[in-house]
Design a protein around this motif. Structure first.
Motif, PDB file in Angstrom:
ATOM      1  N   VAL A 194       2.933  42.408  30.659  1.00 23.21           N
ATOM      2  CA  VAL A 194       2.434  41.079  31.023  1.00 23.21           C
ATOM      3  C   VAL A 194       1.099  41.189  31.758  1.00 23.21           C
ATOM      4  N   LEU A 195       1.007  42.096  32.704  1.00 27.49           N
ATOM      5  CA  LEU A 195      -0.243  42.262  33.462  1.00 27.49           C
ATOM      6  C   LEU A 195      -1.401  42.619  32.536  1.00 27.49           C
ATOM      7  N   ALA A 196      -1.191  43.595  31.659  1.00 28.29           N
ATOM      8  CA  ALA A 196      -2.257  44.005  30.736  1.00 28.29           C
ATOM      9  C   ALA A 196      -2.654  42.850  29.815  1.00 28.29           C
ATOM     10  N   SER A 197      -1.670  42.150  29.274  1.00 24.52           N
ATOM     11  CA  SER A 197      -1.949  41.032  28.361  1.00 24.52           C
ATOM     12  C   SER A 197      -2.680  39.898  29.066  1.00 24.52           C
ATOM     13  N   GLN A 198      -2.188  39.542  30.248  1.00 22.69           N
ATOM     14  CA  GLN A 198      -2.810  38.445  30.994  1.00 22.69           C
ATOM     15  C   GLN A 198      -4.247  38.786  31.385  1.00 22.69           C
ATOM     16  N   LEU A 199      -4.475  40.002  31.877  1.00 21.39           N
ATOM     17  CA  LEU A 199      -5.841  40.400  32.254  1.00 21.39           C
ATOM     18  C   LEU A 199      -6.770  40.345  31.052  1.00 21.39           C
ATOM     19  N   PHE A 200      -6.311  40.858  29.923  1.00 22.31           N
ATOM     20  CA  PHE A 200      -7.130  40.874  28.712  1.00 22.31           C
ATOM     21  C   PHE A 200      -7.439  39.452  28.237  1.00 22.31           C
ATOM     22  N   CYS A 201      -6.399  38.612  28.163  1.00 21.66           N
ATOM     23  CA  CYS A 201      -6.578  37.253  27.645  1.00 21.66           C
ATOM     24  C   CYS A 201      -7.404  36.371  28.581  1.00 21.66           C
ATOM     25  N   TRP A 202      -7.130  36.446  29.891  1.00 21.48           N
ATOM     26  CA  TRP A 202      -7.915  35.650  30.843  1.00 21.48           C
ATOM     27  C   TRP A 202      -9.366  36.117  30.872  1.00 21.48           C
ATOM     28  N   SER A 203      -9.586  37.428  30.812  1.00 16.16           N
ATOM     29  CA  SER A 203     -10.964  37.948  30.800  1.00 16.16           C
ATOM     30  C   SER A 203     -11.717  37.441  29.587  1.00 16.16           C
ATOM     31  N   GLY A 204     -11.056  37.464  28.433  1.00 16.34           N
ATOM     32  CA  GLY A 204     -11.687  36.958  27.215  1.00 16.34           C
ATOM     33  C   GLY A 204     -12.090  35.502  27.340  1.00 16.34           C
ATOM     34  N   GLN A 205     -11.208  34.701  27.937  1.00 18.07           N
ATOM     35  CA  GLN A 205     -11.526  33.278  28.093  1.00 18.07           C
ATOM     36  C   GLN A 205     -12.654  33.044  29.096  1.00 18.07           C
ATOM     37  N   PHE A 206     -12.627  33.762  30.210  1.00 15.37           N
ATOM     38  CA  PHE A 206     -13.711  33.603  31.190  1.00 15.37           C
ATOM     39  C   PHE A 206     -15.051  34.056  30.603  1.00 15.37           C
ATOM     40  N   LEU A 207     -15.032  35.129  29.812  1.00 14.47           N
ATOM     41  CA  LEU A 207     -16.265  35.565  29.143  1.00 14.47           C
ATOM     42  C   LEU A 207     -16.737  34.520  28.141  1.00 14.47           C
ATOM     43  N   GLY A 208     -15.792  33.900  27.438  1.00 14.79           N
ATOM     44  CA  GLY A 208     -16.147  32.830  26.493  1.00 14.79           C
ATOM     45  C   GLY A 208     -16.857  31.687  27.191  1.00 14.79           C
ATOM     46  N   HIS A 209     -16.373  31.339  28.373  1.00 18.46           N
ATOM     47  CA  HIS A 209     -17.023  30.271  29.132  1.00 18.46           C
ATOM     48  C   HIS A 209     -18.395  30.705  29.631  1.00 18.46           C
ATOM     49  N   ALA A 210     -18.493  31.916  30.123  1.00 12.29           N
ATOM     50  CA  ALA A 210     -19.766  32.390  30.678  1.00 12.29           C
ATOM     51  C   ALA A 210     -20.827  32.585  29.595  1.00 12.29           C
ATOM     52  N   LEU A 211     -20.446  33.194  28.483  1.00 11.52           N
ATOM     53  CA  LEU A 211     -21.421  33.548  27.456  1.00 11.52           C
ATOM     54  C   LEU A 211     -21.727  32.420  26.475  1.00 11.52           C
ATOM     55  N   TYR A 212     -20.725  31.602  26.145  1.00 15.94           N
ATOM     56  CA  TYR A 212     -20.916  30.614  25.081  1.00 15.94           C
ATOM     57  C   TYR A 212     -20.896  29.171  25.562  1.00 15.94           C
ATOM     58  N   GLU A 213     -20.001  28.876  26.458  1.00 17.73           N
ATOM     59  CA  GLU A 213     -19.874  27.498  26.921  1.00 17.73           C
ATOM     60  C   GLU A 213     -20.898  27.175  28.010  1.00 17.73           C
ATOM     61  N   LYS A 214     -21.250  28.192  28.798  1.00 21.38           N
ATOM     62  CA  LYS A 214     -22.175  28.039  29.931  1.00 21.38           C
ATOM     63  C   LYS A 214     -21.640  27.026  30.939  1.00 21.38           C
ATOM     64  N   ARG A 215     -20.312  27.015  31.065  1.00 25.46           N
ATOM     65  CA  ARG A 215     -19.656  26.089  31.986  1.00 25.46           C
ATOM     66  C   ARG A 215     -18.370  26.723  32.503  1.00 25.46           C
ATOM     67  N   ALA A 216     -18.069  26.495  33.748  1.00 25.59           N
ATOM     68  CA  ALA A 216     -16.838  27.028  34.336  1.00 25.59           C
ATOM     69  C   ALA A 216     -15.627  26.467  33.602  1.00 25.59           C
ATOM     70  N   PRO A 217     -14.519  27.196  33.585  1.00 28.30           N
ATOM     71  CA  PRO A 217     -13.307  26.706  32.904  1.00 28.30           C
ATOM     72  C   PRO A 217     -12.749  25.435  33.532  1.00 28.30           C
ATOM     73  N   ALA A 218     -12.002  24.679  32.731  1.00 26.35           N
ATOM     74  CA  ALA A 218     -11.399  23.422  33.177  1.00 26.35           C
ATOM     75  C   ALA A 218     -10.433  23.635  34.333  1.00 26.35           C
ATOM     76  N   LEU A 219      -9.792  24.786  34.369  1.00 25.40           N
ATOM     77  CA  LEU A 219      -8.780  25.013  35.407  1.00 25.40           C
ATOM     78  C   LEU A 219      -9.366  25.027  36.813  1.00 25.40           C
ATOM     79  N   LEU A 220     -10.674  25.208  36.942  1.00 21.20           N
ATOM     80  CA  LEU A 220     -11.295  25.170  38.269  1.00 21.20           C
ATOM     81  C   LEU A 220     -11.427  23.743  38.786  1.00 21.20           C
ATOM     82  N   ASP A 221     -11.397  22.773  37.869  1.00 24.31           N
ATOM     83  CA  ASP A 221     -11.488  21.364  38.277  1.00 24.31           C
ATOM     84  C   ASP A 221     -10.123  20.676  38.346  1.00 24.31           C
ATOM     85  N   ASN A 222      -9.199  21.090  37.480  1.00 28.21           N
ATOM     86  CA  ASN A 222      -7.864  20.482  37.483  1.00 28.21           C
ATOM     87  C   ASN A 222      -6.889  21.493  36.881  1.00 28.21           C
TER      88      ASN A 222
END
Length: 197
Positions: free
Chosen positions: A116-144
């Motif tokens: 679970v730890l390995a999967s969660q770290l990998f998946c969350w990292s991928g999503q945060f990188l997606g926001h940083a590199l492509y969306e150029k916006r912080a994830p929704a979870l930081l607002d709600n």
């Protein structure tokens, strides 16, 4: 179209405003359901609410614990937002619970938490990188956080259904959503520019 807690347009527009880049959406399509699934693996080790005398997972039957409650809450939430796609999402939630329960029973706690730890770290990292590199916006979870976590699996499923077969919960849904997302992103962009001054 529901109102209040089950207002699909409101929830989808909120989440969609943070996920308008196609690459970022694709990243989320890959990683959101594995996050949901691996969370359920850990819930297997919570105290049981009741044990049903059937099933093949752990020899004792199917154990209803926090994993079941977690999956059931998501399933019911999705069905109330949209009966057709929500029913499919509900089936996926329950299937994730059953299969994660079986996997957790086979792995045991000492191996499960590592998986679970390995999967969660990998998946969350991928999503945060997606926001940083492509969306150029912080994830929704930081607002709600609650709204983002509840909506993420359903959002990616609806996106997939729309892409594969043009699914719309009701006529005009896509047009309404795009208008709300565009307004929300314009408001965010204006606030961002004001901060940068």
């Amino acid at each position: 179209m529901g109102k209040g807690l089950f207002d699909l347009e409101r929830h989808f527009a909120f989440y969609g405003a943070y996920h308008s880049n196609p690459v970022n959406v694709a990243i989320h399509m890959l990683f959101v359901w594995p996050i949901f699934y691996t969370s359920l693996i850990l819930f297997h080790f919570t105290p049981s609410i009741v044990c049903l005398p059937f099933g093949v997972c752990n020899g004792d039957g199917v154990v209803l614990n926090l994993g079941f409650v977690f999956a059931l809450v998501f399933a019911v939430f999705y069905v109330f937002m949209d009966q057709k796609a929500g029913s499919l999402a509900a089936v996926l939630c329950i299937a994730c619970w059953v299969s994660s329960d079986c996997l957790a029973a086979r792995l045991g706690l000492s191996l499960s938490w590592k998986v679970v730890l390995a999967s969660q770290l990998f998946c969350w990292s991928g999503q945060f990188l997606g926001h940083a590199l492509y969306e150029k916006r912080a994830p929704a979870l930081l607002d709600n956080l609650p709204q983002a976590l509840m909506m993420a699996p359903f959002f990616v499923l609806l996106e997939l259904l729309q892409r594969l077969c043009g699914y719309e919960p009701y006529p005009g849904f896509r047009a309404n959503i795009h208008a709300k997302i565009a307004a929300s992103r314009a408001e965010w962009q204006a606030k961002k520019e004001k901060k940068d001054l």
